[in-house]
Write an enzyme that holds these catalytic residues in place. Structure first.
Site, PDB file in Angstrom:
ATOM      1  N   GLU A   6      -5.381  -4.974   0.013  1.00 54.26           N
ATOM      2  CA  GLU A   6      -5.526  -3.867   0.069  1.00 54.26           C
ATOM      3  C   GLU A   6      -5.789  -3.377   1.510  1.00 54.26           C
ATOM      4  O   GLU A   6      -7.083  -3.638   2.189  1.00 54.26           O
ATOM      5  CB  GLU A   6      -6.617  -2.837  -1.039  1.00 54.26           C
ATOM      6  CG  GLU A   6      -6.362  -3.461  -2.403  1.00 54.26           C
ATOM      7  CD  GLU A   6      -7.663  -2.914  -3.727  1.00 54.26           C
ATOM      8  OE1 GLU A   6      -8.740  -2.706  -2.916  1.00 54.26           O
ATOM      9  OE2 GLU A   6      -7.061  -2.799  -4.564  1.00 54.26           O
ATOM     10  N   CYS A   7      -5.414  -2.962   1.723  1.00 56.92           N
ATOM     11  CA  CYS A   7      -5.093  -2.329   3.664  1.00 56.92           C
ATOM     12  C   CYS A   7      -5.295  -1.371   3.627  1.00 56.92           C
ATOM     13  O   CYS A   7      -5.107  -0.219   2.673  1.00 56.92           O
ATOM     14  CB  CYS A   7      -3.881  -3.532   4.086  1.00 56.92           C
ATOM     15  SG  CYS A   7      -3.546  -4.886   3.700  1.00 56.92           S
ATOM     16  N   THR A   8      -4.847  -0.809   5.272  1.00 54.21           N
ATOM     17  CA  THR A   8      -4.464   0.568   5.567  1.00 54.21           C
ATOM     18  C   THR A   8      -3.835   0.302   6.905  1.00 54.21           C
ATOM     19  O   THR A   8      -4.134  -0.335   8.027  1.00 54.21           O
ATOM     20  CB  THR A   8      -5.974   1.330   5.749  1.00 54.21           C
ATOM     21  OG1 THR A   8      -7.188   1.552   5.000  1.00 54.21           O
ATOM     22  CG2 THR A   8      -5.545   2.161   7.092  1.00 54.21           C
TER      23      THR A   8
END
Length: 473
Positions: A6-8
């Site tokens: 889960e990234c940005t």
């Protein structure tokens, strides 16, 4: 079983950056288990001639493993037990790719084009099967779209491509569909773990691309919720309580940083995809944001005045589950052979430093070639140690980290500037050797400075231990 990720993502067009470069950035976050990351150069002889995905078992035949693959950098998982997960890199044609941003979906599209539960491709595979075969960002979108259409995918993902002129963002839709949008040169994008593309113009083929039948599906199955136009986030994405607490606040904080007058609340569901900053954007800006934890707001987890409920309300960008973060920068003010720079950091971003590695290389520094086991000669594990120590008393250790990062970044910038001047006119292997030397110098400096930070943290933390008893107590 796929690895949690889960990234940005942050994307910046060339007219919105401080130096006219394109930049695509992403933090690669995982789950509760530590996932060691590495940094390698994949030379053409090392590119698989037959590919089999570990998670899905999908096999790729010779037809889609094209001849004459390009050399490229990547940031794979060190263990390899769940596959390559190459994450991000820049190839020999100076094209950058980051993959992927895990995104959301809804039951309407899943009922039409379900995810491919057996077989298919995903984050494990995308960079390895795309980056060595493309010569432009636009070409990258088309190849990844082709792979999704042919083999399908078992997850919803967003990926980005950049070259000297263009930045593109592509999202998978259902099991076999996709849509992509070119980022305007003067704009930036903040993309957390949701379906991000909103406005979409099916008639503008210069700036929008998608599966050939995507509009037909929307119309046939009555998927458009809006009275006018097409908003893909409304059509194919989600608008949930989780989005309001886990995803949207991260975009809100990025917008607030680039525009102090930004209106709205952290949980707002309709924050725009394409946005414009009040100032030109630097790599240091992106580093701050990828390290951020809602500083100067009532949601900062390290605040000494916020309530515990406020601290836990929203997911920050900088988090213990940051395992690898990159900025892929394609520069336009230098010669082609040194245009590609992969800014790279391992571990939680709040306690590390980005290193601007040249990508026109055939090998990478040993301290960044992480192994799967705990090893303090590797920068990944050293950064992880400092983060866990720093987290115990942020008020004390953050000042040390900030001084370390500023001092180290300045020296890395100096090496980069000196190297840019020294290699002018060099080409071929002569140039690569000089860039490999510069990368080694930057890696050695970063490691030395990081060890020094560890030492300072230990010294300052000595008197803060609870396990103590002084005669004056």
């Amino acid at each position: 079983m796929q690895k949690p990720a889960e990234c940005t993502t942050i994307l910046v067009g060339k007219d919105a950056t401080i130096d006219g470069s394109t930049m695509i950035a992403r933090s690669e976050d995982g789950g509760s288990t530590i996932i060691p990351e590495a940094f390698i150069a994949v030379n053409p002889k090392d590119q698989p001639k037959h590919y089999k995905a570990v998670i899905s078992g999908q096999e790729i035949d010779d037809e889609d493993l094209l001849p004459n693959p390009l050399r490229y950098t990547s940031a794979p998982d060190a263990s390899g037990k769940n596959g390559i997960w190459a994450a991000a890199g820049i190839n020999d044609a100076t094209v950058a790719m980051t993959a992927t941003e895990t995104i959301t979906t809804n039951s309407r599209i899943q009922g039409i084009d379900p995810l491919v539960e057996e077989g298919g491709l995903g984050e494990e595979d995308f960079v390895t099967l795309t980056l060595p075969y493309i010569h432009s960002a636009r070409e990258g979108v088309k190849r990844l779209g082709y792979l999704v259409e042919k083999y399908g995918t078992y997850e919803m993902n967003g990926s980005a491509f950049a070259d000297h002129d263009e930045v593109w963002y592509i999202e998978t839709i259902g099991g076999h569909h996709w849509a992509a949008r070119r980022i305007p040169d003067d704009a930036y994008v903040a993309a957390p773990n949701r379906l991000n593309i909103d406005f979409f113009d099916f008639n503008d083929e210069e700036n929008f691309m998608c599966s050939s039948d995507l509009l037909d599906i929307i119309n046939e199955y009555h998927l458009n919720l809006d009275y006018q136009g097409y908003n893909l986030r409304h059509i194919f994405g989600s608008s949930t309580i989780k989005d309001a607490h886990y995803n949207n606040p991260r975009a809100w904080y990025i917008h607030r940083y680039f525009d102090p007058e930004w209106e709205g609340e952290p949980g707002d569901q309709d924050q725009p995809f394409i946005t414009y900053a009040k100032k030109k954007i630097s790599p240091e800006d992106i580093k701050f944001l990828e390290s951020s934890h809602y500083q100067d707001t009532k949601y900062d987890v390290y605040s000494t005045t916020n309530t515990e409920a406020e601290k836990k309300l929203f997911r920050p960008i900088g988090i213990n589950r940051n395992f690898e973060t990159h900025i892929l920068q394609i520069r336009n003010d230098v010669e082609e052979g040194i245009a590609g720079v992969q800014w790279l950091a391992f571990g939680p971003n709040t306690f590390n430093c980005f290193v601007p590695f040249y990508t026109n290389v055939t090998t990478t520094p040993a301290s960044f070639q992480t192994g799967p086991d705990f090893d303090l000669t590797k920068i990944f594990w050293l950064n992880k140690l400092n983060a866990q120590l720093g987290d115990t008393n942020y008020k004390v250790y953050s000042a040390l980290e900030q001084a370390f990062e500023e001092k180290t970044m300045a020296k890395l910038r100096q090496i980069e500037n000196e190297t840019d001047r020294a290699v002018k006119g060099l080409t071929g292997r002569d140039l690569q050797e000089k860039l490999e030397e510069a990368n080694q110098k930057m890696a050695d400096l970063t490691y030395k400075q990081t060890v020094a930070l560890t030492g300072e943290m230990v010294k300052d933390g000595h008197s803060l231990m609870k396990l103590k008893y002084d005669l004056l107590d």
